[in-house]
Design a protein around this motif. Structure first.
Motif, PDB file in Angstrom:
ATOM      1  N   SER A 233       0.949  -1.130   0.073  1.00 11.23           N
ATOM      2  CA  SER A 233       0.253  -0.078  -0.174  1.00 11.23           C
ATOM      3  C   SER A 233       1.241   1.162   0.028  1.00 11.23           C
ATOM      4  CB  SER A 233      -1.259  -0.380   1.378  1.00 11.23           C
ATOM      5  OG  SER A 233      -2.012  -1.216   1.402  1.00 11.23           O
ATOM      6  N   GLU A 254      -1.623   4.431  -0.166  1.00 10.59           N
ATOM      7  CA  GLU A 254      -3.399   3.871  -0.746  1.00 10.59           C
ATOM      8  C   GLU A 254      -3.556   2.627  -0.591  1.00 10.59           C
ATOM      9  OE1 GLU A 254      -3.125   5.458  -4.505  1.00 10.59           O
ATOM     10  OE2 GLU A 254      -2.771   7.687  -3.840  1.00 10.59           O
ATOM     11  N   GLN A 255      -4.762   2.515   0.371  1.00  5.48           N
ATOM     12  CA  GLN A 255      -5.231   1.324   0.709  1.00  5.48           C
ATOM     13  C   GLN A 255      -7.008   1.540   0.808  1.00  5.48           C
ATOM     14  OE1 GLN A 255      -3.601  -1.428   3.067  1.00  5.48           O
ATOM     15  NE2 GLN A 255      -5.445  -2.214   3.994  1.00  5.48           N
ATOM     16  N   ASP A 256      -8.022   0.729  -0.161  1.00  2.72           N
ATOM     17  CA  ASP A 256      -9.370   0.557  -0.489  1.00  2.72           C
ATOM     18  C   ASP A 256      -9.974   2.098   0.046  1.00  2.72           C
ATOM     19  OD1 ASP A 256      -9.067  -2.235  -0.675  1.00  2.72           O
ATOM     20  OD2 ASP A 256      -9.131  -1.705   1.905  1.00  2.72           O
ATOM     21  N   GLN A 281      -0.445  -0.002   8.554  1.00  2.00           N
ATOM     22  CA  GLN A 281      -1.060  -0.616   9.100  1.00  2.00           C
ATOM     23  C   GLN A 281      -2.230  -0.845  10.273  1.00  2.00           C
ATOM     24  OE1 GLN A 281      -0.881  -3.724   7.058  1.00  2.00           O
ATOM     25  NE2 GLN A 281      -2.593  -3.909   7.258  1.00  2.00           N
ATOM     26  N   TYR A 284      -5.134   1.601   8.907  1.00  2.00           N
ATOM     27  CA  TYR A 284      -6.447   0.584   7.245  1.00  2.00           C
ATOM     28  C   TYR A 284      -6.838  -0.391   8.627  1.00  2.00           C
ATOM     29  CZ  TYR A 284      -4.137   2.761   4.095  1.00  2.00           C
ATOM     30  OH  TYR A 284      -3.416   3.509   2.869  1.00  2.00           O
TER      31      TYR A 284
END
Length: 478
Positions: A233, A254-256, A281, A284
């Motif tokens: 990510s 960036e993630q989801d 982590q 998120y």
């Protein structure tokens, strides 16, 4: 009677305190940590601080300074402009600080090429040359840097040079660095440059065949799933190191659909990458973003007008700033966030903004959205009716002492009812509060209208008063 009333109030307050305990929001997650002295992870879109350790303590920033330099350069020049390296740009650096691009006086590169060198392999000479190109001198450019961080709301930082080398008054807090990173990685061009794994330069005096450099950020460049630095990510970021600063790190991920930044200050070799990864982590895993539009119905729906700075707005004339979110612990509901309407707006507010809705959760800021006016506001219906009745029926400005006393007693009685009503509502967990408020307002308005009728009747104008009221009722029905 007074004794019973006091007993009732005490019971209701005790019930309210019990309900507050029962319905309190779950605690903010904090089950993470870092080995570095200071660090933070912040949601880019909401600005919420998800985790922080000594976030307001100050440290030398080292080369993560260069992301601020890049931001000021992008806002004050074009990528295709050509930069000439002066003698001062090449040699005004600390001894043994290196020359990663092997540039010399007279070399010319585009602003974009210089930014690649600044952000991928941390060339100090590129920072100096860009500063002179944009501001005419390094000193004037540093002034621009400090003006920029003030604009971003930073209050715990100061910069002495564009490269991040040692300075007598060069320091930054993790919180301020997150604010800077939030702005930097909202710039698409800077994300594109700082996420590149490599970049090749055209021929230069000491590099007649050109030169290729590589990204130094391990979380960004590592592709091996078995590596402790693997974090797919991670999109971009910047490393830094000085003996006084230790290892410093900024990482953008960036993630989801969610964007986060983490900052590490005074870290140790290798571990500072793991610290940055762990914070991201955690962000998120334990939090989620909830859109304001579609969940916030206050102010923009219903029939009751919204009064802001003395102006009454119809809900149909107001709208929410688009694409805003709040960040909450996973499993929380939008309704669990507390909102505050701020009417004293910041200097930089969107066009049409009339107020700012700020959201908090357990006293933590979790996001905001501006309230925008779609059209010019009109006086509220009640104000309009009172004004027109005064003008049409010739209502006097004052009444007799007895009438004032009656009105005062009526208002006092309504005040007692309002207090008791609110306490009852609190004891019931908040149900029916808005219904009660509307009824109380209606009673207050009826009392004022009856008082006005008595005044006009005494002056022989009661028929005119009733006629105007009937005309207004007929208009509303149509």
């Amino acid at each position: 009677m007074k004794g019973r009333l006091k007993a009732l109030v005490s019971f209701l307050l005790a019930s309210h305190m019990l309900l507050m305990t029962v319905y309190a929001n779950p605690e903010w997650p904090s089950d993470t940590g870092i080995q570095a002295e200071a660090g933070i992870v912040m949601d880019v879109d909401s600005g919420a601080v998800l985790f922080g350790q000594k976030i307001h303590s100050t440290y030398p920033p080292a080369s993560i300074t260069k992301i601020l330099t890049a931001l000021v350069v992008m806002e004050n020049s074009s990528p295709e402009e050509m930069v000439t390296f002066s003698k001062n740009a090449v040699y005004n650096v600390e001894p043994d600080s290196g020359n990663k691009l092997n540039v010399t006086e007279g070399d010319q590169l585009s602003v974009e090429d210089c930014l690649y060198s600044l952000l991928l392999n941390s060339c100090n000479q590129a920072g100096n040359a860009l500063a002179e190109h944009v501001a005419g001198s390094m000193e004037d450019f540093v002034t621009m840097m400090n003006e920029k961080i003030e604009e971003l709301g930073c209050q715990e930082s100061h910069f002495d040079n564009p490269s991040g080398l040692n300075g007598d008054t060069q320091y930054v807090s993790a919180y301020d660095m997150a604010l800077i990173a939030r702005e930097v990685y909202s710039n698409k061009k800077l994300v594109e440059i700082s996420s590149a794994l490599s970049h090749t330069f055209p021929p230069m005096i000491n590099n007649p065949e050109g030169l290729t450099i590589y990204n130094e950020h391990r979380l960004v460049k590592t592709t091996d799933p078995n590596s402790e630095f693997y974090f797919p990510s991670a999109v971009a970021g910047k490393t830094g190191y000085l003996i006084k600063a230790g290892n410093t790190l900024v990482t953008y991920a960036e993630q989801d659909g969610r964007r986060l930044v983490s900052v590490i200050l005074k870290g140790s070799p290798r571990q500072y990458f793991v610290d940055g990864k762990n914070l991201l982590q955690f962000g998120y895993d334990r939090f989620e973003n909830i859109p304001v539009t579609g969940n916030e119905t206050g102010y923009i729906s219903g029939e009751d007008s919204v009064e802001i700075n003395g102006t009454a707005y119809k809900p149909s004339d107001l709208k929410l700033e688009a694409d805003q979110v709040i960040t909450l612990p996973r499993g929380s509901e939008f309704s669990q966030a507390h909102k505050t309407l701020v009417t004293e707006l910041p200097a930089k507010s969107p066009e049409g903004a009339v107020a700012l809705i700020q959201y908090s959760y357990n006293e933590r800021n979790v996001g905001q959205a501006y309230l925008l006016a779609e059209k010019e506001a009109l006086p509220s219906e009640e104000e309009s009716e009172q004004e027109s009745l005064t003008e049409s029926a010739g209502e006097p400005e004052t009444g007799s002492d007895s009438e004032k006393a009656n009105a005062s007693r009526g208002r006092g009685f309504l005040g007692v009812i309002a207090v008791l009503g609110i306490l009852l509502v609190l004891a019931a967990g908040g149900a029916g509060f808005f219904m009660y408020r509307k009824k109380a307002e209606a009673r207050a308005y009826a009392l004022r209208r009856e008082e006005r009728r008595r005044r006009l009747r005494a002056e022989g104008n009661s028929e005119a008063f009733e006629k105007i009221l009937n005309e207004r009722r007929n208009i509303k029905k149509k």
